[in-house]
Design a protein around this motif. Structure first.
Motif, mmCIF file in Angstrom:
data_model
loop_
_atom_site.group_PDB
_atom_site.id
_atom_site.type_symbol
_atom_site.label_atom_id
_atom_site.label_comp_id
_atom_site.label_asym_id
_atom_site.label_seq_id
_atom_site.Cartn_x
_atom_site.Cartn_y
_atom_site.Cartn_z
ATOM 1 N N LYS A 68 2.180 1.871 -3.413
ATOM 2 C CA LYS A 68 1.157 2.521 -4.244
ATOM 3 C C LYS A 68 1.031 3.995 -3.871
ATOM 4 O O LYS A 68 0.775 4.841 -4.734
ATOM 5 N N ALA A 82 3.676 5.941 -5.726
ATOM 6 C CA ALA A 82 3.256 6.190 -7.109
ATOM 7 C C ALA A 82 2.196 7.283 -7.162
ATOM 8 O O ALA A 82 2.219 8.148 -8.052
ATOM 9 N N PHE A 83 1.272 7.270 -6.215
ATOM 10 C CA PHE A 83 0.230 8.290 -6.124
ATOM 11 C C PHE A 83 0.854 9.672 -5.959
ATOM 12 O O PHE A 83 0.469 10.624 -6.643
ATOM 13 N N ASP A 113 -6.244 -4.843 -1.448
ATOM 14 C CA ASP A 113 -4.895 -4.414 -1.045
ATOM 15 C C ASP A 113 -4.685 -4.621 0.452
ATOM 16 O O ASP A 113 -3.585 -4.936 0.893
ATOM 17 N N VAL A 171 -5.339 7.595 -2.404
ATOM 18 C CA VAL A 171 -4.499 6.540 -2.966
ATOM 19 C C VAL A 171 -5.421 5.432 -3.472
ATOM 20 O O VAL A 171 -6.378 5.040 -2.798
ATOM 21 N N ASN A 172 -5.144 4.948 -4.675
ATOM 22 C CA ASN A 172 -6.010 3.964 -5.329
ATOM 23 C C ASN A 172 -5.752 2.555 -4.767
ATOM 24 O O ASN A 172 -5.072 1.741 -5.379
ATOM 25 N N ILE A 173 -6.288 2.327 -3.585
ATOM 26 C CA ILE A 173 -6.213 1.012 -2.955
ATOM 27 C C ILE A 173 -7.620 0.628 -2.519
ATOM 28 O O ILE A 173 -8.487 1.476 -2.353
ATOM 29 N N GLN A 220 0.832 -1.204 0.000
ATOM 30 C CA GLN A 220 0.000 0.000 0.000
ATOM 31 C C GLN A 220 0.871 1.259 0.000
ATOM 32 O O GLN A 220 0.565 2.235 -0.697
#
Length: 191
Positions: free
Chosen positions: A45, A48-49, A181, A175-177, A42
């Protein structure tokens, strides 16, 4: 049974008897390792976010769900401390000391890696007497748990409180979780 959803908990075996018949290793080390591995993914990610959305990592690290709650950075540090502290108390060793100096997602990921490396050093045999071990916490003076009660009543819930709060903060800031995840890989088999 009489409508008690926890009849198994209070029936034939007492809670302590049940846990003493199991290895607390199985209920701690792999559980902590999986949750921390998922949290690490997570955080990756989240890196990256931040890069994609041009969000300052320090802003993300200081994000919190409510003004009176601890920020993301502290949630991850405490989850790490809980994992290593819980198992260390169960087997009677000192946990590795980690300074709370992380100022980036990459540094939090390194902290998780160090915690996972420590967990990997523990062996099931070290937990042979863990259910009967007296566990003392500095903030509960003159009281103790037995290990078999400490793990399910305090160690695991406290750990997961901080892991899920870290997840919720990341979701809250965008955040795209999702649940997958948080849950991570499941051990499922074809029929």
């Amino acid at each position: 049974m009489g409508g008690n959803p926890f009849f198994w908990y209070t029936s034939v075996l007492t809670h302590q008897d049940f846990l003493m018949s199991q290895s607390l290793y199985d209920f701690s080390v792999p559980v902590f390792a999986k949750a921390l591995t998922n949290l690490k993914a997570q955080l990756m990610k989240a890196e990256a976010f931040c890069a994609e959305k041009k969000v300052e990592e320090l802003t993300l690290l200081q994000a919190r769900l409510a003004v009176d709650m601890l920020p993301l950075v502290k949630q991850v540090q405490i989850a790490s401390d809980n994992a290593k502290g819980t198992v260390s108390r169960l087997v009677g060793i000192e946990p590795p000391k980690m300074e709370d100096t992380e100022q980036s997602l990459a540094e939090l990921i390194v902290r998780i890696d160090k915690t996972l490396a420590f967990l990997a050093t523990l062996k099931s045999e070290q937990f042979a007497e863990a259910a009967k071990t007296q566990v003392r916490l500095p903030y509960f003076p003159e009281k103790h748990f037995l290990g078999g009660e400490f793990l399910p009543e305090y160690g695991l819930p406290n750990f997961f409180f901080h892991v899920v709060t870290a997840y919720a903060i990341l979701r809250h800031v965008g955040v795209n979780i999702g649940k997958a995840d948080y849950m991570g890989r499941l051990s499922m088999y074809n029929d």
